[in-house]
Design a protein around this motif. Sequence first.
Motif, PDB file in Angstrom:
ATOM      1  N   ILE A  18       7.319  87.406  -3.092  1.00  0.00           N
ATOM      2  CA  ILE A  18       8.178  86.837  -1.922  1.00  0.00           C
ATOM      3  C   ILE A  18       9.877  87.728  -1.132  1.00  0.00           C
ATOM      4  CG2 ILE A  18       6.958  84.876  -1.586  1.00  0.00           C
ATOM      5  CD1 ILE A  18       9.461  83.526  -2.653  1.00  0.00           C
ATOM      6  N   ASN A  19       9.818  88.740  -1.469  1.00  0.00           N
ATOM      7  CA  ASN A  19      10.934  89.346  -1.217  1.00  0.00           C
ATOM      8  C   ASN A  19      12.269  88.793  -1.898  1.00  0.00           C
ATOM      9  OD1 ASN A  19      12.576  87.526   0.664  1.00  0.00           O
ATOM     10  ND2 ASN A  19      10.674  87.997   2.191  1.00  0.00           N
ATOM     11  N   ILE A  20      13.733  88.716  -1.875  1.00  0.00           N
ATOM     12  CA  ILE A  20      14.150  88.734  -2.307  1.00  0.00           C
ATOM     13  C   ILE A  20      15.879  86.585  -1.947  1.00  0.00           C
ATOM     14  CG2 ILE A  20      15.565  90.431  -1.946  1.00  0.00           C
ATOM     15  CD1 ILE A  20      16.189  88.093  -4.598  1.00  0.00           C
ATOM     16  N   LEU A  21      15.203  87.654  -0.397  1.00  0.00           N
ATOM     17  CA  LEU A  21      15.758  86.781   0.039  1.00  0.00           C
ATOM     18  C   LEU A  21      14.950  85.600   0.528  1.00  0.00           C
ATOM     19  CD1 LEU A  21      18.093  85.624   1.820  1.00  0.00           C
ATOM     20  CD2 LEU A  21      16.656  86.585   4.321  1.00  0.00           C
ATOM     21  N   GLU A  22      13.864  85.389   0.414  1.00  0.00           N
ATOM     22  CA  GLU A  22      12.808  83.534   0.277  1.00  0.00           C
ATOM     23  C   GLU A  22      13.047  83.278  -1.327  1.00  0.00           C
ATOM     24  OE1 GLU A  22      11.767  82.408   2.201  1.00  0.00           O
ATOM     25  OE2 GLU A  22      12.121  83.845   4.158  1.00  0.00           O
ATOM     26  N   SER A  23      13.340  83.814  -2.572  1.00  0.00           N
ATOM     27  CA  SER A  23      13.778  83.835  -3.382  1.00  0.00           C
ATOM     28  C   SER A  23      14.797  83.726  -3.999  1.00  0.00           C
ATOM     29  CB  SER A  23      12.990  85.122  -4.854  1.00  0.00           C
ATOM     30  OG  SER A  23      12.086  86.011  -4.534  1.00  0.00           O
ATOM     31  N   THR A  24      15.795  83.877  -3.349  1.00  0.00           N
ATOM     32  CA  THR A  24      17.306  82.992  -3.504  1.00  0.00           C
ATOM     33  C   THR A  24      17.104  81.568  -2.433  1.00  0.00           C
ATOM     34  OG1 THR A  24      18.382  85.308  -3.474  1.00  0.00           O
ATOM     35  CG2 THR A  24      19.278  82.928  -2.702  1.00  0.00           C
ATOM     36  N   TYR A  25      16.482  81.612  -0.866  1.00  0.00           N
ATOM     37  CA  TYR A  25      16.471  80.220  -0.910  1.00  0.00           C
ATOM     38  C   TYR A  25      15.797  79.352  -1.987  1.00  0.00           C
ATOM     39  CZ  TYR A  25      17.590  82.743   3.637  1.00  0.00           C
ATOM     40  OH  TYR A  25      17.857  82.787   4.568  1.00  0.00           O
ATOM     41  N   GLN A  26      13.993  80.224  -2.664  1.00  0.00           N
ATOM     42  CA  GLN A  26      13.141  79.082  -3.393  1.00  0.00           C
ATOM     43  C   GLN A  26      14.789  78.438  -4.851  1.00  0.00           C
ATOM     44  OE1 GLN A  26      10.677  77.897  -2.790  1.00  0.00           O
ATOM     45  NE2 GLN A  26       9.849  78.419  -1.395  1.00  0.00           N
ATOM     46  N   ALA A  27      15.131  79.701  -4.950  1.00  0.00           N
ATOM     47  CA  ALA A  27      16.328  78.870  -6.589  1.00  0.00           C
ATOM     48  C   ALA A  27      17.342  77.979  -5.793  1.00  0.00           C
ATOM     49  CB  ALA A  27      17.144  80.176  -6.840  1.00  0.00           C
ATOM     50  N   MET A  28      18.443  78.332  -5.152  1.00  0.00           N
ATOM     51  CA  MET A  28      18.411  77.733  -4.429  1.00  0.00           C
ATOM     52  C   MET A  28      18.042  75.788  -4.034  1.00  0.00           C
ATOM     53  SD  MET A  28      20.717  79.491  -1.788  1.00  0.00           S
ATOM     54  CE  MET A  28      22.742  80.371  -2.634  1.00  0.00           C
ATOM     55  N   GLY A  29      17.257  75.784  -3.808  1.00  0.00           N
ATOM     56  CA  GLY A  29      16.087  74.976  -3.211  1.00  0.00           C
ATOM     57  C   GLY A  29      15.734  73.725  -4.491  1.00  0.00           C
ATOM     58  N   ARG A  30      16.004  74.727  -5.944  1.00  0.00           N
ATOM     59  CA  ARG A  30      15.116  74.175  -6.631  1.00  0.00           C
ATOM     60  C   ARG A  30      16.422  73.319  -7.238  1.00  0.00           C
ATOM     61  NH1 ARG A  30      11.023  79.243  -7.833  1.00  0.00           N
ATOM     62  NH2 ARG A  30       9.320  78.432  -6.539  1.00  0.00           N
ATOM     63  N   LEU A  40      22.039  79.576   5.833  1.00  0.00           N
ATOM     64  CA  LEU A  40      21.886  78.434   4.345  1.00  0.00           C
ATOM     65  C   LEU A  40      19.845  77.879   4.496  1.00  0.00           C
ATOM     66  CD1 LEU A  40      22.356  76.235   8.353  1.00  0.00           C
ATOM     67  CD2 LEU A  40      23.727  76.749   6.519  1.00  0.00           C
ATOM     68  N   ILE A  41      20.321  76.923   3.453  1.00  0.00           N
ATOM     69  CA  ILE A  41      19.162  76.918   2.672  1.00  0.00           C
ATOM     70  C   ILE A  41      18.095  76.422   3.870  1.00  0.00           C
ATOM     71  CG2 ILE A  41      17.776  76.385   0.917  1.00  0.00           C
ATOM     72  CD1 ILE A  41      20.409  75.955  -0.285  1.00  0.00           C
ATOM     73  N   PRO A  42      16.344  77.353   4.250  1.00  0.00           N
ATOM     74  CA  PRO A  42      16.024  76.593   5.416  1.00  0.00           C
ATOM     75  C   PRO A  42      15.053  75.078   4.925  1.00  0.00           C
ATOM     76  CG  PRO A  42      15.445  79.198   4.715  1.00  0.00           C
ATOM     77  CD  PRO A  42      15.750  78.701   3.842  1.00  0.00           C
ATOM     78  N   PRO A  43      15.109  74.443   5.128  1.00  0.00           N
ATOM     79  CA  PRO A  43      14.272  72.866   4.776  1.00  0.00           C
ATOM     80  C   PRO A  43      13.226  73.311   3.539  1.00  0.00           C
ATOM     81  CG  PRO A  43      15.400  72.373   7.676  1.00  0.00           C
ATOM     82  CD  PRO A  43      14.455  74.422   7.005  1.00  0.00           C
ATOM     83  N   TYR A  44      12.050  74.147   4.086  1.00  0.00           N
ATOM     84  CA  TYR A  44      10.812  74.203   3.512  1.00  0.00           C
ATOM     85  C   TYR A  44      11.470  74.241   1.795  1.00  0.00           C
ATOM     86  CZ  TYR A  44      11.528  79.460   4.351  1.00  0.00           C
ATOM     87  OH  TYR A  44      12.187  80.437   3.930  1.00  0.00           O
ATOM     88  N   ALA A  45      12.667  75.534   2.140  1.00  0.00           N
ATOM     89  CA  ALA A  45      12.975  74.921   0.777  1.00  0.00           C
ATOM     90  C   ALA A  45      13.546  74.234  -0.373  1.00  0.00           C
ATOM     91  CB  ALA A  45      13.687  76.453  -0.078  1.00  0.00           C
ATOM     92  N   LEU A  46      14.137  73.336   1.007  1.00  0.00           N
ATOM     93  CA  LEU A  46      14.441  72.058  -0.307  1.00  0.00           C
ATOM     94  C   LEU A  46      13.844  71.046  -0.553  1.00  0.00           C
ATOM     95  CD1 LEU A  46      18.151  72.197   1.926  1.00  0.00           C
ATOM     96  CD2 LEU A  46      18.138  72.528   0.066  1.00  0.00           C
ATOM     97  N   LYS A  47      12.853  71.093   1.026  1.00  0.00           N
ATOM     98  CA  LYS A  47      11.257  70.323   0.999  1.00  0.00           C
ATOM     99  C   LYS A  47      12.333  68.567   1.441  1.00  0.00           C
ATOM    100  CE  LYS A  47       8.681  72.060  -2.996  1.00  0.00           C
ATOM    101  NZ  LYS A  47       8.156  72.728  -1.776  1.00  0.00           N
TER     102      LYS A  47
END
Length: 213
Positions: free
Chosen positions: A86-98, A117-124
């Motif tokens: 999913i690429n490094i930017l999206e993965s960073t968002y996912q790690a932050m959301g987790r 900012l962290i996208p809402p979809y990563a934060l859920k």
Amino acid sequence: MTQATLFTTAGYAATEIAGVDEAGRGCLAGPVVAGACILPVEYDLPGLTDSKQLTAEKREVLYDLIREQAVAWAIGVAWPGEIDQINILESTYQAMGRAVRGMKVSPKFLQIDGNKLIPPYALKRDIPQEYVIKGDGKIPAISAASIMAKTFRDRLMIKLAKRYPGYGISKHMGYGTKAHMEAIKKLGPCPQHRMTFRGVKPEEKVAAQASLF
């Protein structure tokens, strides 16, 4: 004993705000790791600052102190397979959301190191947030998150170095040093290498992940 800022310009109490930062985004091997931390109004964390400005020994000391004193903290991880997918930017968002979702106390406001900012979809869920450029040296909660992420990742990379010998992972922690690049050329990549990153795969097969930043 240090006292945190009681309120930000957004009007949230210090104990409602989580600092968020990542470690390992620019590496050729290993996961990207995010830390999230809420500090109490008062804390005793001598030398708290950007993790990159601290020695490994100092980070280890602060890592344990932060875990003892924080109102809440958590770590989020995105592994190389996900980064390549999913690429490094999206993965960073996912790690932050987790990391944020893993906290025992749900923050009401986030302060993110960097310029995104962290996208809402990563934060859920939708959490008010702001980014702070060079926040890891300005905002104590971000500094704490930076130390958590960096120390956790370094410990993990030292363990991975034993599983994948020959690359010197415990020394460079996955970054693209000269010795690391030479080891990749000699041995080929291991399962912990990010196959889409320049320096791991031949240039013509690389997705330009760096352009995401």
